[in-house]
Design an enzyme around this catalytic site. Sequence first.
Site, PDB file in Angstrom:
ATOM      1  N   HIS A   1      -9.460   9.133   4.091  1.00  0.00           N
ATOM      2  CA  HIS A   1      -8.515  10.372   4.413  1.00  0.00           C
ATOM      3  C   HIS A   1      -8.790  11.318   3.358  1.00  0.00           C
ATOM      4  CE1 HIS A   1      -5.943   7.899   7.342  1.00  0.00           C
ATOM      5  NE2 HIS A   1      -5.503   9.073   7.699  1.00  0.00           N
TER       6      HIS A   1
ATOM      7  N   GLN B   1      -8.338   5.924   1.043  1.00  0.00           N
ATOM      8  CA  GLN B   1      -9.805   6.741   0.608  1.00  0.00           C
ATOM      9  C   GLN B   1     -10.626   7.423   1.779  1.00  0.00           C
ATOM     10  OE1 GLN B   1     -10.369   6.558  -2.568  1.00  0.00           O
ATOM     11  NE2 GLN B   1     -12.562   7.354  -2.556  1.00  0.00           N
TER      12      GLN B   1
ATOM     13  N   GLU C   1       9.624 -17.854   6.676  1.00  0.00           N
ATOM     14  CA  GLU C   1       9.890 -16.529   6.142  1.00  0.00           C
ATOM     15  C   GLU C   1       8.336 -15.951   5.675  1.00  0.00           C
ATOM     16  OE1 GLU C   1      11.802 -14.239   2.198  1.00  0.00           O
ATOM     17  OE2 GLU C   1      12.488 -16.042   2.687  1.00  0.00           O
ATOM     18  N   ARG C   2       7.789 -16.923   5.169  1.00  0.00           N
ATOM     19  CA  ARG C   2       6.391 -16.109   4.656  1.00  0.00           C
ATOM     20  C   ARG C   2       5.560 -15.883   5.949  1.00  0.00           C
ATOM     21  NH1 ARG C   2       6.949 -20.596  -0.307  1.00  0.00           N
ATOM     22  NH2 ARG C   2       7.957 -18.858  -1.607  1.00  0.00           N
TER      23      ARG C   2
ATOM     24  N   ARG D   1     -12.085  14.443  11.832  1.00  0.00           N
ATOM     25  CA  ARG D   1     -12.046  15.051  10.507  1.00  0.00           C
ATOM     26  C   ARG D   1     -13.742  15.431  10.469  1.00  0.00           C
ATOM     27  NH1 ARG D   1     -10.429  18.763   6.729  1.00  0.00           N
ATOM     28  NH2 ARG D   1     -10.813  18.136   4.604  1.00  0.00           N
TER      29      ARG D   1
END
Length: 390
Positions: free
Chosen positions: A344, A342, A248-249, A274
């Site tokens: 972004h 950050q 599971e982990r 950007r």
Amino acid sequence: MPAASLRLHFEPDHEEFRTGVRRFFQQEIAPHVERWREQGHVDRSAFTQAGALGYLLTWAGEQYGGAGIDDLRYEQILVEECVRHADVGIYFNLHSTVVAPYIAEIGNEEQRQRFLPKAISGEHILAIAMTEPGAGSDLAGMRTQAKPTADGSGWVLNGAKTYISNGTQADVVVVAARTSTESKHAIGLFVVEAGMPGFTRGRKLKKMGLPAQDTAELFFDHVVVPAANVLGDPTQGFAHMARLLAKERLSLAMTSLAHAQTAFDLTLDYIKERQAFGQAIGAFQNSRFVMAGLRAELDATQCFVDQCVLLANAGRLDADTGAKAKLLATDLEGKVIDACLQLHGGAGYMDEYRISRMYTDARVSRIFAGSNEIMKEIIGRGLGLYGRRR
């Protein structure tokens, strides 16, 4: 994603499988993600669609309606494509790689024949109920109890569970309950089916992230569970959970790492386009250095997680190694997504940008399936280091 040359554990058949899986998530699942996040759960039809294509319980034998491909790499591909092209809160992996193995590995043949086929087809959704209001990572502290019926034909279940993923929609729930007052490790695993008298669901819980994942409280008020719905020895559930929690982990590690890889790639595209102060954000030294460092850590962790997948395939994944994978991948997920948000800037704080949603979705990874503090305890004890016993 890391360069294909760094992931030598995939073979041509796996990449062919990935092509079909990617198409499924892009065309059939992704268009519904925003609606599912708003309504608070994934449509049940998503499970039946996945089941029809053989994408649930890929490891299950053909006698149950499965593909019989006991190779965790296929489940890894499903996780990676789901996270990248749809949403991290779509919990096919919980259904397939966390809950169903309890039935397959601990249950008897009659139970496998009864429960696995509809899980494979997606007709029935699976959940597992371990966590309680007063017992999270400390499974030995659970208070839900199961006592034998007067005639010995079954067990009477009483208690409450919380933070249960797939909780509002699950048709079949594997419930952990204490079966003795003399030993804290005497725990049984009981299959509770929807409609059983005394089994009720509480409110759908509001969360910081993962809104598409239905998380609920479950209540058991004198629920009579027939002996036919007990998985294995009703006193050995703790040992079974300890063994299966390793995989599971690892499943969570695969998911968290895919989430981090996706955030990195989204951000790399963003900072190339950007502009600030007359140049792309990615042209600034800080951006280059941040992304370079993250890329190195992602590639290194991916290599370790991929190796863990091969260990699981060989039946050699132990609790310590599963804890290491979970600790490293979830810590890195948080680090990567925080740094990517950050980069972004103000846009990263706006929910119209996926990175904003990923930030809140990721926070729980270091808590569930055993908190990362518990992972360090497991790893430390594996080194022969024990704290003061009380």
